[in-house]
Scaffold this motif. Structure first.
Motif, PDB file in Angstrom:
ATOM      1  N   PHE A 188       1.645  -4.357   2.569  1.00  0.00           N
ATOM      2  CA  PHE A 188       1.123  -3.084   3.071  1.00  0.00           C
ATOM      3  C   PHE A 188       2.133  -2.320   3.905  1.00  0.00           C
ATOM      4  CE2 PHE A 188      -2.895  -5.038   1.860  1.00  0.00           C
ATOM      5  CZ  PHE A 188      -3.488  -3.963   1.212  1.00  0.00           C
ATOM      6  N   ILE A 189       3.042  -3.008   4.557  1.00  0.00           N
ATOM      7  CA  ILE A 189       4.112  -2.284   5.244  1.00  0.00           C
ATOM      8  C   ILE A 189       5.045  -1.636   4.220  1.00  0.00           C
ATOM      9  CG2 ILE A 189       6.254  -2.692   6.515  1.00  0.00           C
ATOM     10  CD1 ILE A 189       4.754  -4.310   8.476  1.00  0.00           C
ATOM     11  N   THR A 190       5.191  -2.273   3.061  1.00  0.00           N
ATOM     12  CA  THR A 190       6.055  -1.742   2.009  1.00  0.00           C
ATOM     13  C   THR A 190       5.467  -0.486   1.366  1.00  0.00           C
ATOM     14  OG1 THR A 190       6.888  -3.965   1.516  1.00  0.00           O
ATOM     15  CG2 THR A 190       7.229  -2.278  -0.155  1.00  0.00           C
ATOM     16  N   ILE A 191       4.158  -0.492   1.129  1.00  0.00           N
ATOM     17  CA  ILE A 191       3.555   0.609   0.362  1.00  0.00           C
ATOM     18  C   ILE A 191       2.929   1.702   1.215  1.00  0.00           C
ATOM     19  CG2 ILE A 191       3.036  -0.988  -1.515  1.00  0.00           C
ATOM     20  CD1 ILE A 191       0.081  -0.813  -0.715  1.00  0.00           C
ATOM     21  N   GLN A 192       2.713   1.435   2.527  1.00  0.00           N
ATOM     22  CA  GLN A 192       1.933   2.390   3.308  1.00  0.00           C
ATOM     23  C   GLN A 192       2.586   3.768   3.388  1.00  0.00           C
ATOM     24  OE1 GLN A 192       2.551   3.803   6.482  1.00  0.00           O
ATOM     25  NE2 GLN A 192       4.621   2.944   6.553  1.00  0.00           N
ATOM     26  N   SER A 193       3.939   3.822   3.401  1.00  0.00           N
ATOM     27  CA  SER A 193       4.605   5.120   3.528  1.00  0.00           C
ATOM     28  C   SER A 193       4.430   5.985   2.286  1.00  0.00           C
ATOM     29  CB  SER A 193       6.097   4.912   3.801  1.00  0.00           C
ATOM     30  OG  SER A 193       6.700   4.198   2.740  1.00  0.00           O
ATOM     31  N   ARG A 194       4.257   5.351   1.122  1.00  0.00           N
ATOM     32  CA  ARG A 194       4.126   6.109  -0.117  1.00  0.00           C
ATOM     33  C   ARG A 194       2.688   6.523  -0.408  1.00  0.00           C
ATOM     34  NH1 ARG A 194       8.145   2.918  -4.371  1.00  0.00           N
ATOM     35  NH2 ARG A 194      10.029   3.058  -3.079  1.00  0.00           N
ATOM     36  N   GLU A 221     -15.632  -4.206   1.056  1.00  0.00           N
ATOM     37  CA  GLU A 221     -14.916  -4.749   2.200  1.00  0.00           C
ATOM     38  C   GLU A 221     -13.408  -4.788   1.947  1.00  0.00           C
ATOM     39  OE1 GLU A 221     -15.419  -7.652   5.761  1.00  0.00           O
ATOM     40  OE2 GLU A 221     -16.051  -5.655   5.193  1.00  0.00           O
ATOM     41  N   VAL A 222     -13.001  -5.238   0.771  1.00  0.00           N
ATOM     42  CA  VAL A 222     -11.575  -5.341   0.450  1.00  0.00           C
ATOM     43  C   VAL A 222     -10.916  -3.969   0.443  1.00  0.00           C
ATOM     44  CG1 VAL A 222      -9.926  -5.904  -1.390  1.00  0.00           C
ATOM     45  CG2 VAL A 222     -11.738  -7.522  -0.808  1.00  0.00           C
ATOM     46  N   ILE A 223     -11.550  -3.008  -0.218  1.00  0.00           N
ATOM     47  CA  ILE A 223     -10.977  -1.656  -0.288  1.00  0.00           C
ATOM     48  C   ILE A 223     -10.868  -1.042   1.099  1.00  0.00           C
ATOM     49  CG2 ILE A 223     -11.385   0.701  -1.107  1.00  0.00           C
ATOM     50  CD1 ILE A 223     -12.703  -0.563  -3.595  1.00  0.00           C
ATOM     51  N   TYR A 224     -11.934  -1.168   1.868  1.00  0.00           N
ATOM     52  CA  TYR A 224     -11.944  -0.589   3.208  1.00  0.00           C
ATOM     53  C   TYR A 224     -10.907  -1.243   4.113  1.00  0.00           C
ATOM     54  CZ  TYR A 224     -13.522   0.290   7.977  1.00  0.00           C
ATOM     55  OH  TYR A 224     -13.568   0.613   9.304  1.00  0.00           O
ATOM     56  N   LEU A 225     -10.884  -2.573   4.132  1.00  0.00           N
ATOM     57  CA  LEU A 225      -9.969  -3.289   5.018  1.00  0.00           C
ATOM     58  C   LEU A 225      -8.511  -3.111   4.601  1.00  0.00           C
ATOM     59  CD1 LEU A 225     -11.884  -6.650   5.617  1.00  0.00           C
ATOM     60  CD2 LEU A 225     -11.573  -4.767   7.224  1.00  0.00           C
ATOM     61  N   ALA A 226      -8.256  -3.073   3.292  1.00  0.00           N
ATOM     62  CA  ALA A 226      -6.889  -2.877   2.817  1.00  0.00           C
ATOM     63  C   ALA A 226      -6.355  -1.517   3.242  1.00  0.00           C
ATOM     64  CB  ALA A 226      -6.837  -3.017   1.293  1.00  0.00           C
ATOM     65  N   ALA A 227      -7.171  -0.491   3.048  1.00  0.00           N
ATOM     66  CA  ALA A 227      -6.757   0.847   3.455  1.00  0.00           C
ATOM     67  C   ALA A 227      -6.628   0.937   4.974  1.00  0.00           C
ATOM     68  CB  ALA A 227      -7.761   1.874   2.947  1.00  0.00           C
TER      69      ALA A 227
END
Length: 533
Positions: free
Chosen positions: A143-149, A300-306
């Motif tokens: 998530f640190i890798t993809i969050q900026s994009r 839960e997965v979608i919400y927590l991942a985002a």
């Protein structure tokens, strides 16, 4: 000017209430506190709402109105009332409090994926504590890798997920009560007035911090107070709506859990898997199998991942941008070509790894999850103390802090209200340090007590060390030489690896050996770091 005023977009009080609600309470919060207090949590929720949540949210409203030009952030409130250094330290403690939260969120992503894919808790049952930590760290890296994009799309997903999560919770409450008319029965017996009265003892006091952790967060909506057309009259309406919604969810949600779970004999892993058990039980009651559980798991997965991706970005940016050059070292403020504070992300990962490392020696993965959750119940309320302290300072000198919205016109009464909230929060924080979910004064109890204290010292204490590193930068041009940096990293990694190896053995005195290794590592780092670069 009149045309501009007429064309200005205002936030209505119902919309502000909904925004606040998403930041305050969730279905998991109800599960956590139900496990701690059983049906007695219903009384606790009622007391919390009227004696804490209402004054807390209204104080936040006034502070947000006063410091609206600075964005209404917590650190700006302290900076405006107590000076630059305390403002920096508040920003740091607020950021440090987010570390256990993001680790807990990453843990929950791993657990949620297991339920969403396997349809049960078997995925995490087959993992060791080390594997659980490894999966959690992998989630961080991804998530640190993809969050900026994908930051904007993930923020949208977190909003959608938050609304969907609220909808699932309301659905659970309604269908739980409806199941009683279909021939269902209440698992908790006897269900009477005495069942909902908690036992006010030492164990109860240790759980209050997690209640505060569940209901705090409305300071995030403080900047929007001044975007209302008439804050003085509309903001209290928003907070009243917030309390009503929170009361519905917590009181009826807790009662609904008592329908499916015997509050006197709750599963040991209820905090980790309770949400999935609840929707599983609901599906069985309506003869649809795991349908509701799968809906909840993927929500839960979608919400927590985002949420995790947004948190990792927002908390790091907030720390780096809100503390200024005076106290924050240059290497942490350094950004890459995309404007991302890459070293700040690295620090987040390192401290998150440190928190995971502390919990890796606990007996089971369920113990790791519970300990990490309870750590949030210590650090998060502790940071909330800053809000009440700032409010007391404002009401002591009201002429210096004019506001469109004022909570309690009488300044002395308002000051005492802030003092009450501050004292309650300090007491909850102090008692929260005592471990939960384990036998009192057992070996694991003392182990958790020690790592609670260590986590607090490291997370908060590092904030006091960074200004000293900044002074070295100003004095020598750079805080440390490359050899010093390499040596300190080497000593740190060596101490961690040796600690993991020793902690994984069955030596009777392994905790003392690990403590000795860590102490040697700290001394070695200090001896290297204190020298001139």
């Amino acid at each position: 000017m009149n045309n501009l005023e007429n064309n200005r977009h205002y936030i209505s009080w119902p919309v502000l209430a909904l925004m606040a609600f998403v930041t305050v309470i969730g279905f998991d919060d109800i599960i956590y506190n139900f496990k701690n207090q059983g049906m007695g949590v219903i009384t606790s929720w009622i007391l919390m709402l009227f004696l804490y949540v209402i004054p807390y949210s209204l104080m936040v409203g006034q502070l947000g109105s006063i410091f609206n030009k600075e964005g209404g952030g917590l650190s700006s409130w302290i900076r405006g009332t107590n000076g630059e250094f305390l403002g920096y330290f508040t920003a740091w403690t607020y950021w440090a409090a987010s570390i256990p939260y993001v680790v807990d969120t990453a843990n929950s992503v791993v657990i949620g994926l297991g339920w969403a894919i396997k349809g049960s808790g078997k995925f995490q049952d087959t993992m060791s504590n080390g594997q659980f930590a490894l999966w959690t760290l992998l989630v961080f890296v991804i998530f640190i890798t993809i969050q900026s994009r994908f930051k904007r799309s993930l923020e949208l997903l977190s909003s959608i997920g938050g609304i969907a999560m609220f909808g699932m919770t309301v659905l659970f409450v309604i269908m739980a009560f409806a199941s009683l008319k279909m021939g269902g029965h209440i698992a908790t017996q006897p269900m009477n007035l005495s069942a909902i009265i908690p036992k006010f003892d030492l164990k109860y006091l240790t759980t209050v911090g997690l209640l505060i952790y569940a209901v705090n967060g409305c300071e995030l909506i403080a900047p929007f107070v001044t975007k209302m057309k008439n804050p003085r009259h509309e903001f209290p309406k928003s907070m009243l709506m917030l309390v009503v919604m929170t009361a519905f969810l917590t009181i009826f949600g807790s009662f609904s859990l008592g329908i499916f779970f015997d509050a006197h004999h709750l599963p040991n892993d209820l905090k980790m898997n309770g949400s999935y058990y609840a929707f599983q039980a609901l599906g069985q009651q309506y003869h649809v199998g795991n349908l509701f559980m799968y809906f909840f798991a993927w929500t839960e997965v979608i919400y927590l991942a985002a949420l995790l991706a947004v948190l990792l970005d927002a908390m790091t940016r907030m720390l780096i941008s809100d503390t200024g050059k005076k106290y924050m070292p240059h290497f942490l403020r350094k950004t890459n070509q995309a404007g991302l504070p890459i070293n700040g992300y690295l620090l987040t990962c390192l401290l998150s790894g440190f928190i995971l490392f502390l919990g890796i020696f606990l007996p089971e993965m369920n113990d790791v999850f519970n300990w990490l959750l309870n750590l949030n119940g210590i650090i998060s309320p502790g940071v909330t103390c800053w809000i009440f302290y700032a409010f007391m300072r404002v009401r002591k000198n009201p002429e210096e802090y004019p506001s469109d919205y004022v909570f309690i016109k009488n300044d002395k009464l308002a000051w005492w209200a802030g003092f009450w909230a501050l004292v309650v929060t300090i007491i909850a924080t102090a008692f929260g340090i005592a471990p939960q979910d384990v036998a009192e004064f057992s070996a694991i109890w003392w182990h958790e007590l020690i790592i609670n204290i260590v986590a607090i010292i490291v997370l908060i204490g590092l904030g006091a060390i960074l200004p000293l590193i900044t002074k070295r930068e100003k004095k020598y041009g750079s805080a440390f030489s490359k050899i010093q940096c390499f040596s300190m990293i080497l000593f740190t990694i060596t101490a961690l690896v040796l600690s993991v190896i020793v902690g994984s053995t069955k030596l009777a005195e392994r905790n003392w050996v690990v403590a000795g290794i860590v102490a040697c590592g700290v001394i070695a780092v200090w001896l290297v770091g204190r020298r001139k670069p």
